[in-house]
Design a protein around this motif. Structure first.
Motif, PDB file in Angstrom:
ATOM      1  N   PRO A 187       0.831  -1.213   0.000  1.00  0.00           N
ATOM      2  CA  PRO A 187       0.000   0.000   0.000  1.00  0.00           C
ATOM      3  C   PRO A 187       0.863   1.260   0.000  1.00  0.00           C
ATOM      4  O   PRO A 187       1.934   1.299   0.620  1.00  0.00           O
ATOM      5  CB  PRO A 187      -0.806  -0.118   1.299  1.00  0.00           C
ATOM      6  CG  PRO A 187      -0.804  -1.570   1.626  1.00  0.00           C
ATOM      7  CD  PRO A 187       0.527  -2.085   1.151  1.00  0.00           C
ATOM      8  N   LEU A 188       0.400   2.284  -0.688  1.00  0.00           N
ATOM      9  CA  LEU A 188       1.149   3.530  -0.745  1.00  0.00           C
ATOM     10  C   LEU A 188       1.187   4.239   0.600  1.00  0.00           C
ATOM     11  O   LEU A 188       2.162   4.890   0.947  1.00  0.00           O
ATOM     12  CB  LEU A 188       0.527   4.468  -1.798  1.00  0.00           C
ATOM     13  CG  LEU A 188       0.621   3.995  -3.253  1.00  0.00           C
ATOM     14  CD1 LEU A 188      -0.082   4.978  -4.169  1.00  0.00           C
ATOM     15  CD2 LEU A 188       2.073   3.811  -3.675  1.00  0.00           C
ATOM     16  N   GLN A 189       0.074   4.156   1.357  1.00  0.00           N
ATOM     17  CA  GLN A 189      -0.026   4.759   2.691  1.00  0.00           C
ATOM     18  C   GLN A 189       0.273   6.271   2.671  1.00  0.00           C
ATOM     19  O   GLN A 189       1.118   6.761   3.416  1.00  0.00           O
ATOM     20  CB  GLN A 189       0.907   4.029   3.676  1.00  0.00           C
ATOM     21  CG  GLN A 189       0.553   2.565   3.870  1.00  0.00           C
ATOM     22  CD  GLN A 189       1.476   1.854   4.830  1.00  0.00           C
ATOM     23  OE1 GLN A 189       2.684   2.102   4.862  1.00  0.00           O
ATOM     24  NE2 GLN A 189       0.924   0.948   5.635  1.00  0.00           N
TER      25      GLN A 189
ATOM     26  N   THR B 149      -3.983  11.269   0.092  1.00  0.00           N
ATOM     27  CA  THR B 149      -5.127  10.702  -0.630  1.00  0.00           C
ATOM     28  C   THR B 149      -6.377  10.676   0.247  1.00  0.00           C
ATOM     29  O   THR B 149      -7.486  10.908  -0.228  1.00  0.00           O
ATOM     30  CB  THR B 149      -4.811   9.283  -1.117  1.00  0.00           C
ATOM     31  OG1 THR B 149      -4.571   8.429   0.012  1.00  0.00           O
ATOM     32  CG2 THR B 149      -3.574   9.282  -2.012  1.00  0.00           C
TER      33      THR B 149
ATOM     34  N   TYR C 270     -10.179   6.183  -1.775  1.00  0.00           N
ATOM     35  CA  TYR C 270      -8.983   7.021  -1.758  1.00  0.00           C
ATOM     36  C   TYR C 270      -8.122   6.761  -0.521  1.00  0.00           C
ATOM     37  O   TYR C 270      -7.153   7.495  -0.277  1.00  0.00           O
ATOM     38  CB  TYR C 270      -9.370   8.502  -1.838  1.00  0.00           C
ATOM     39  CG  TYR C 270      -9.920   8.891  -3.204  1.00  0.00           C
ATOM     40  CD1 TYR C 270      -9.097   9.463  -4.170  1.00  0.00           C
ATOM     41  CD2 TYR C 270     -11.248   8.664  -3.528  1.00  0.00           C
ATOM     42  CE1 TYR C 270      -9.583   9.803  -5.422  1.00  0.00           C
ATOM     43  CE2 TYR C 270     -11.757   9.002  -4.771  1.00  0.00           C
ATOM     44  CZ  TYR C 270     -10.922   9.566  -5.717  1.00  0.00           C
ATOM     45  OH  TYR C 270     -11.417   9.892  -6.972  1.00  0.00           O
ATOM     46  N   ASN C 271      -8.465   5.729   0.241  1.00  0.00           N
ATOM     47  CA  ASN C 271      -7.678   5.367   1.415  1.00  0.00           C
ATOM     48  C   ASN C 271      -6.561   4.421   0.986  1.00  0.00           C
ATOM     49  O   ASN C 271      -6.756   3.219   0.826  1.00  0.00           O
ATOM     50  CB  ASN C 271      -8.562   4.681   2.465  1.00  0.00           C
ATOM     51  CG  ASN C 271      -7.811   4.391   3.753  1.00  0.00           C
ATOM     52  OD1 ASN C 271      -6.581   4.491   3.816  1.00  0.00           O
ATOM     53  ND2 ASN C 271      -8.544   3.994   4.788  1.00  0.00           N
ATOM     54  N   THR C 272      -5.373   4.981   0.786  1.00  0.00           N
ATOM     55  CA  THR C 272      -4.252   4.171   0.305  1.00  0.00           C
ATOM     56  C   THR C 272      -3.535   3.430   1.432  1.00  0.00           C
ATOM     57  O   THR C 272      -2.507   2.776   1.199  1.00  0.00           O
ATOM     58  CB  THR C 272      -3.233   5.060  -0.446  1.00  0.00           C
ATOM     59  OG1 THR C 272      -2.870   6.162   0.375  1.00  0.00           O
ATOM     60  CG2 THR C 272      -3.810   5.549  -1.757  1.00  0.00           C
ATOM     61  N   TYR C 273      -4.082   3.506   2.668  1.00  0.00           N
ATOM     62  CA  TYR C 273      -3.596   2.645   3.751  1.00  0.00           C
ATOM     63  C   TYR C 273      -4.261   1.277   3.656  1.00  0.00           C
ATOM     64  O   TYR C 273      -3.643   0.256   3.941  1.00  0.00           O
ATOM     65  CB  TYR C 273      -3.884   3.272   5.118  1.00  0.00           C
ATOM     66  CG  TYR C 273      -2.900   4.352   5.512  1.00  0.00           C
ATOM     67  CD1 TYR C 273      -1.790   4.050   6.299  1.00  0.00           C
ATOM     68  CD2 TYR C 273      -3.084   5.668   5.097  1.00  0.00           C
ATOM     69  CE1 TYR C 273      -0.886   5.045   6.662  1.00  0.00           C
ATOM     70  CE2 TYR C 273      -2.190   6.662   5.458  1.00  0.00           C
ATOM     71  CZ  TYR C 273      -1.085   6.346   6.231  1.00  0.00           C
ATOM     72  OH  TYR C 273      -0.192   7.324   6.587  1.00  0.00           O
TER      73      TYR C 273
ATOM     74  N   ASN D 258      -6.172   0.280   0.753  1.00  0.00           N
ATOM     75  CA  ASN D 258      -6.240  -0.187  -0.639  1.00  0.00           C
ATOM     76  C   ASN D 258      -4.870  -0.114  -1.296  1.00  0.00           C
ATOM     77  O   ASN D 258      -4.164   0.886  -1.160  1.00  0.00           O
ATOM     78  CB  ASN D 258      -7.217   0.676  -1.436  1.00  0.00           C
ATOM     79  CG  ASN D 258      -8.597   0.719  -0.821  1.00  0.00           C
ATOM     80  OD1 ASN D 258      -9.202  -0.319  -0.560  1.00  0.00           O
ATOM     81  ND2 ASN D 258      -9.108   1.921  -0.564  1.00  0.00           N
ATOM     82  N   GLN D 259      -4.525  -1.180  -1.990  1.00  0.00           N
ATOM     83  CA  GLN D 259      -3.265  -1.175  -2.721  1.00  0.00           C
ATOM     84  C   GLN D 259      -3.469  -0.519  -4.090  1.00  0.00           C
ATOM     85  O   GLN D 259      -4.574  -0.463  -4.620  1.00  0.00           O
ATOM     86  CB  GLN D 259      -2.757  -2.605  -2.908  1.00  0.00           C
ATOM     87  CG  GLN D 259      -2.277  -3.258  -1.619  1.00  0.00           C
ATOM     88  CD  GLN D 259      -1.610  -4.592  -1.863  1.00  0.00           C
ATOM     89  OE1 GLN D 259      -1.534  -5.058  -2.986  1.00  0.00           O
ATOM     90  NE2 GLN D 259      -1.113  -5.217  -0.795  1.00  0.00           N
TER      91      GLN D 259
ATOM     92  N   LEU E 294      -3.090   2.613  -7.075  1.00  0.00           N
ATOM     93  CA  LEU E 294      -3.340   4.042  -7.208  1.00  0.00           C
ATOM     94  C   LEU E 294      -4.780   4.395  -6.861  1.00  0.00           C
ATOM     95  O   LEU E 294      -5.656   3.544  -6.826  1.00  0.00           O
ATOM     96  CB  LEU E 294      -3.036   4.479  -8.651  1.00  0.00           C
ATOM     97  CG  LEU E 294      -1.589   4.277  -9.120  1.00  0.00           C
ATOM     98  CD1 LEU E 294      -1.479   4.533 -10.621  1.00  0.00           C
ATOM     99  CD2 LEU E 294      -0.640   5.187  -8.346  1.00  0.00           C
ATOM    100  N   THR E 295      -5.018   5.668  -6.647  1.00  0.00           N
ATOM    101  CA  THR E 295      -6.373   6.168  -6.402  1.00  0.00           C
ATOM    102  C   THR E 295      -7.162   6.169  -7.708  1.00  0.00           C
ATOM    103  O   THR E 295      -6.576   6.153  -8.803  1.00  0.00           O
ATOM    104  CB  THR E 295      -6.314   7.592  -5.838  1.00  0.00           C
ATOM    105  OG1 THR E 295      -5.481   8.402  -6.681  1.00  0.00           O
ATOM    106  CG2 THR E 295      -5.738   7.588  -4.434  1.00  0.00           C
TER     107      THR E 295
END
Length: 407
Positions: free
Chosen positions: A312-314, A318, A341-344, A346-347, A349-350
């Motif tokens: 995940p981008l974390q 986002t 848009y929760n990149t914690y 979701n793996q 990109l948004t």
């Protein structure tokens, strides 16, 4: 010798009385006629030369008298009208544009008047609020007046479509700036498009009609309406024509931005990135929000490495985008929320970009720095980030930044 060889018996008047031969008389008549014809031709030549000379002189006089003569309106103008000066337009082209819009009676009227003020050569591209039927002199004075030019829209890197409330102040989003630029005052009445009108047109109009480039159509159609145009208006200056419809206004900006994006490398420069052009646009918007320019390429590399792992981008940016918050940090509740848009949680990109990317961010998204870094944290007060390969190394730099009061 005959008896009269000496002429003693010849009458001296005999030749005078002798008849003139016919042939001699005809010869004399021919000579007289020829002489008369020569005189007639000579006078005709003289008359022709005089006629041509006088005609030429008269024509020249007429031409000289016409120098400086051109059509020109006498007044200060009648009704308001918008004219556009395009990039590269010289004075003669501006004059033609004014004539085509009936601002001046002739292009010469403007050109002649412009010779008295060198500032005409510095007229910038954009839209100008003029009046019809102005004298050349008045048109020149109006064109060089800064108040005549319609203000351009300045989109900065990271700007959102909608407004953000930060520290008691409102950061005007793209829609608000477009609404302000749409205003025109005609005949004393000011008329503007509202933010709601622009937002409705952006969310409800077919993307093709809005000028969305082909490479982004599918993603725009799949996005939530309120976010669908995010990122498609990149950082830059946009000339907006007042008085047009909301759809036409948005389309003009989207089309102009598509040209800027193409110059920045989207879609052409994305072929070897492993991402689609729209995905590169998303990456660029994340870079813009997460770092200052000197760190763009390294943040891009972190994104590439985390997506490839996968990991995940974390990014707090986002989550804050979806919540319309300006904060840098997020709460535990925010990071545990189920939203795209929760990149914690979701793996990858948004669904859409999270703001307007700059050319520098796009360049970094296309060409990351290289290396195996996977973490970064803001570690200096000027926004500089520190990068790490391992989580342990990252934790140490994070704790030091907190001790130093960076955040």
């Amino acid at each position: 010798m005959s008896g009269d060889d000496l002429g003693l018996f010849t009458d001296p008047e005999a030749d005078e009385r002798r008849p003139v031969r016919k042939r001699d008389r005809e010869r004399d008549n021919a000579r007289a006629k020829a002489k008369k014809r020569k005189k007639t031709v000579l006078w005709l030549v003289v008359a022709l030369v005089l006629a041509v000379g006088l005609g030429g002189a008269y024509y020249g006089y007429q031409e000289l008298r016409g120098i400086g003569s051109f059509e020109d309106y006498p007044g200060a103008g009648e009704t308001d009208t918008i004219v556009e000066v395009q990039d590269g337009d010289v004075v003669s082209k501006i004059a033609s544009t004014l004539q085509e819009n009936d601002v001046v009676a002739s292009s010469t009227a403007f050109i002649q008047a412009s010779k008295t003020d060198a500032r005409v050569t510095s007229i910038q591209p954009g839209f100008y609020l003029m009046k019809t039927k102005m004298s050349g002199q008045t048109a020149v004075a109006k064109m060089i007046d800064p108040k005549t030019r319609v203000p351009a829209v300045q989109i900065v890197g990271g700007l959102k479509l909608t407004d953000i409330q930060a520290n008691g102040k409102t950061v005007a989003g793209v829609y608000s700036q477009l609404a302000a630029a749409s205003c025109t005052e005609k005949d004393g009445a000011k008329k503007c498009l509202s933010v709601e009108e622009i937002k409705a047109a952006a969310e409800q109009t077919d993307p093709v009609a809005l000028g969305v480039p082909d490479w982004a159509i599918a993603d725009v159609k799949a996005a939530e309406p309120q976010f669908r145009l995010e990122g498609l208006i990149m950082r830059g200056v946009y000339q907006v024509k007042p008085g047009v419809s909301a759809v036409e206004l948005i389309r003009s900006v989207i089309v102009a931005s598509a040209q800027k994006l193409q110059g920045a490398g989207i879609p052409g420069g994305t072929l070897n990135t492993g991402f689609r052009p729209y995905e590169v646009l998303v990456i660029a918007s994340l870079i813009e929000k997460e770092a200052i320019e000197k760190d763009f390429a390294q943040v891009s590399q972190v994104i590439y490495n985390r997506i490839a792992k996968p990991m995940p981008l974390q990014f707090d940016s986002t989550i804050n985008y979806r919540n319309n918050q300006p904060h840098i940090r997020t709460s535990d509740a925010d990071r545990n929320a189920n939203q795209p848009y929760n990149t914690y949680k979701n793996q990858g990109l948004t669904p859409t970009p999270i703001g307007s990317p700059s050319q520098q961010a796009i360049a970094a998204a296309i060409k990351p720095s290289g290396g195996d870094i996977e973490y970064f944290v803001k570690c200096q007060t000027d926004g500089t980030s520190c990068f790490s390969k391992t989580y342990e190394e990252h934790q140490a730099k994070d704790q030091k930044a907190q001790r130093d009061g960076v955040y």
